[in-house]
Design a protein around this motif. Structure first.
Motif, mmCIF file in Angstrom:
data_model
loop_
_atom_site.group_PDB
_atom_site.id
_atom_site.type_symbol
_atom_site.label_atom_id
_atom_site.label_comp_id
_atom_site.label_asym_id
_atom_site.label_seq_id
_atom_site.Cartn_x
_atom_site.Cartn_y
_atom_site.Cartn_z
ATOM 1 N N HIS A 9 39.023 -23.380 1.468
ATOM 2 C CA HIS A 9 37.878 -22.516 1.766
ATOM 3 C C HIS A 9 36.606 -23.349 1.931
ATOM 4 C CE1 HIS A 9 35.227 -19.138 1.862
ATOM 5 N NE2 HIS A 9 34.694 -19.408 0.695
ATOM 6 N N ILE A 10 36.360 -24.262 0.987
ATOM 7 C CA ILE A 10 35.159 -25.104 1.065
ATOM 8 C C ILE A 10 35.220 -26.014 2.282
ATOM 9 C CG2 ILE A 10 33.803 -26.886 -0.099
ATOM 10 C CD1 ILE A 10 33.657 -24.070 -1.372
ATOM 11 N N ASP A 11 36.412 -26.566 2.560
ATOM 12 C CA ASP A 11 36.579 -27.450 3.708
ATOM 13 C C ASP A 11 36.260 -26.708 5.006
ATOM 14 O OD1 ASP A 11 37.600 -30.137 4.629
ATOM 15 O OD2 ASP A 11 38.967 -28.850 5.731
ATOM 16 N N ALA A 12 36.706 -25.451 5.106
ATOM 17 C CA ALA A 12 36.427 -24.654 6.303
ATOM 18 C C ALA A 12 34.935 -24.364 6.435
ATOM 19 C CB ALA A 12 37.217 -23.343 6.246
ATOM 20 N N LEU A 13 34.273 -24.050 5.310
ATOM 21 C CA LEU A 13 32.834 -23.790 5.349
ATOM 22 C C LEU A 13 32.064 -25.015 5.828
ATOM 23 C CD1 LEU A 13 32.218 -21.747 2.059
ATOM 24 C CD2 LEU A 13 32.181 -20.903 4.401
ATOM 25 N N LEU A 14 32.463 -26.188 5.366
ATOM 26 C CA LEU A 14 31.766 -27.413 5.761
ATOM 27 C C LEU A 14 31.905 -27.673 7.256
ATOM 28 C CD1 LEU A 14 32.668 -29.796 2.796
ATOM 29 C CD2 LEU A 14 30.438 -28.818 3.317
ATOM 30 N N ARG A 15 33.080 -27.328 7.813
ATOM 31 C CA ARG A 15 33.296 -27.561 9.242
ATOM 32 C C ARG A 15 32.621 -26.523 10.121
ATOM 33 N NH1 ARG A 15 37.974 -26.464 10.428
ATOM 34 N NH2 ARG A 15 39.029 -26.040 8.484
ATOM 35 N N ILE A 16 32.424 -25.316 9.590
ATOM 36 C CA ILE A 16 31.915 -24.227 10.425
ATOM 37 C C ILE A 16 30.432 -23.959 10.204
ATOM 38 C CG2 ILE A 16 32.140 -21.769 10.934
ATOM 39 C CD1 ILE A 16 35.099 -22.017 10.262
ATOM 40 N N SER A 17 30.039 -23.734 8.958
ATOM 41 C CA SER A 17 28.654 -23.301 8.722
ATOM 42 C C SER A 17 27.914 -24.100 7.658
ATOM 43 C CB SER A 17 28.644 -21.818 8.311
ATOM 44 O OG SER A 17 29.379 -21.632 7.120
ATOM 45 N N GLY A 18 28.625 -24.916 6.884
ATOM 46 C CA GLY A 18 27.969 -25.667 5.826
ATOM 47 C C GLY A 18 27.804 -24.840 4.566
ATOM 48 N N VAL A 19 27.344 -25.492 3.510
ATOM 49 C CA VAL A 19 27.139 -24.842 2.215
ATOM 50 C C VAL A 19 25.704 -25.076 1.770
ATOM 51 C CG1 VAL A 19 27.806 -24.849 -0.224
ATOM 52 C CG2 VAL A 19 29.551 -25.104 1.543
ATOM 53 N N SER A 20 24.978 -23.995 1.453
ATOM 54 C CA SER A 20 23.558 -24.135 1.133
ATOM 55 C C SER A 20 23.175 -23.588 -0.240
ATOM 56 C CB SER A 20 22.710 -23.439 2.199
ATOM 57 O OG SER A 20 23.050 -22.065 2.278
ATOM 58 N N GLY A 21 24.095 -22.898 -0.925
ATOM 59 C CA GLY A 21 23.772 -22.328 -2.237
ATOM 60 C C GLY A 21 23.406 -23.389 -3.256
ATOM 61 N N GLU A 22 22.486 -23.086 -4.146
ATOM 62 C CA GLU A 22 22.037 -24.044 -5.156
ATOM 63 C C GLU A 22 23.022 -24.178 -6.304
ATOM 64 O OE1 GLU A 22 19.505 -26.145 -5.148
ATOM 65 O OE2 GLU A 22 19.000 -25.482 -3.126
ATOM 66 N N GLY A 23 23.676 -23.064 -6.715
ATOM 67 C CA GLY A 23 24.581 -23.104 -7.851
ATOM 68 C C GLY A 23 23.823 -23.142 -9.172
ATOM 69 N N SER A 24 24.587 -23.185 -10.256
ATOM 70 C CA SER A 24 23.958 -23.208 -11.580
ATOM 71 C C SER A 24 24.006 -24.584 -12.222
ATOM 72 C CB SER A 24 24.653 -22.186 -12.499
ATOM 73 O OG SER A 24 26.030 -22.465 -12.607
ATOM 74 N N GLY A 25 24.582 -25.539 -11.519
ATOM 75 C CA GLY A 25 24.627 -26.898 -12.038
ATOM 76 C C GLY A 25 26.005 -27.267 -12.541
#
Length: 235
Positions: free
Chosen positions: A60-76
């Motif tokens: 899932h993460i790999d697909a996001l990186l190839r298509i739209s990227g990841v921009s959420g900050e997260g909680s650390g």
């Protein structure tokens, strides 16, 4: 709440990570974030299929990186050298396996090269650095800008084969161009138009050029009369 991640570069570490992701879609929160990228960069590649939950998350993460990227900050997320993954408030007593490893190491000569805390080998560190570089490069690409576009693709008449029309449109392949969902919409007099989603990397694809120089010229114009941009949104 911040998560403590002990390096998932060993079998035990991967097992703990797989258990952690059993009830979670992401490392923290309810959307992909920088926390996911941190863990993603630690893995030297796609995990074994026996780690079902890690494989689901990784793909899932790999697909996001190839298509739209990841921009959420997260909680650390904090990465430490041990083969376990627990929430910050759960770290009270070290795992039994680690305790035994420490006790065994105490019996050895102080000069022995014993990896007490699952520290990475040189090969693993190099692989992790390469993954981190790939993630960083992906982040830079996102900064260049991506857009989501909805197109109306109109046929010549009611006798146009709409299936072949869509196949002709989707046959267009360019770097930074990703075709999405589509549907047929009635226009009138038995004529239907194709509405199709696409996402683009702004620096690589011009929608105007795509329409004027590809979709409405030979051979695709055998089926396509015209194209209109219905919606154009930045991602």
């Amino acid at each position: 709440m911040a998560v403590i991640l002990y390096s998932p570069t060993s079998e035990a570490g991967l097992q703990k990570l797989d258990e952690y992701l059993l009830t979670r879609s992401y490392i923290s929160g309810y959307q992909a974030s920088k926390d996911d990228l941190t863990v993603y960069a630690l893995l030297s590649g796609a995990p074994s299929d026996k780690y079902v939950n890690i494989s689901r998350w990784y793909n899932h993460i790999d697909a996001l990186l190839r298509i739209s990227g990841v921009s959420g900050e997260g909680s650390g997320v904090t990465v430490e050298g041990s083969a376990a993954l627990v929430a910050e408030e759960d770290i009270a007593t070290p795992p039994a396996a680690d305790t035994k490893a420490t006790a065994a190491a105490d019996d050895e000569d102080d000069d022995d090269d014993v990896d007490l805390f699952g520290e990475e080998t040189e090969e693993e560190k190099k692989a992790a650095e390469e993954r981190a570089a790939a993630v960083k490069a992906s982040g830079k690409k996102k900064e260049s800008g991506k857009s989501s576009v909805l197109l109306d693709v109109k046929p010549w008449d009611d006798e146009t084969d709409m299936k072949k029309l869509e196949e002709a449109v989707r046959s267009v392949q360019q770097e930074g161009l990703f075709w999405g969902a589509s549907k047929l919409v009635a226009v009138g007099y038995g004529i239907k138009k194709l509405q199709i989603m696409l996402s683009i990397v702004d620096d690589l694809v011009s929608v105007d050029s795509l329409i004027e120089e590809v979709l409405t010229v030979e051979p695709i114009n055998e089926y396509v009369q015209s194209c209109d941009i219905v919606a154009f949104n930045k991602i």
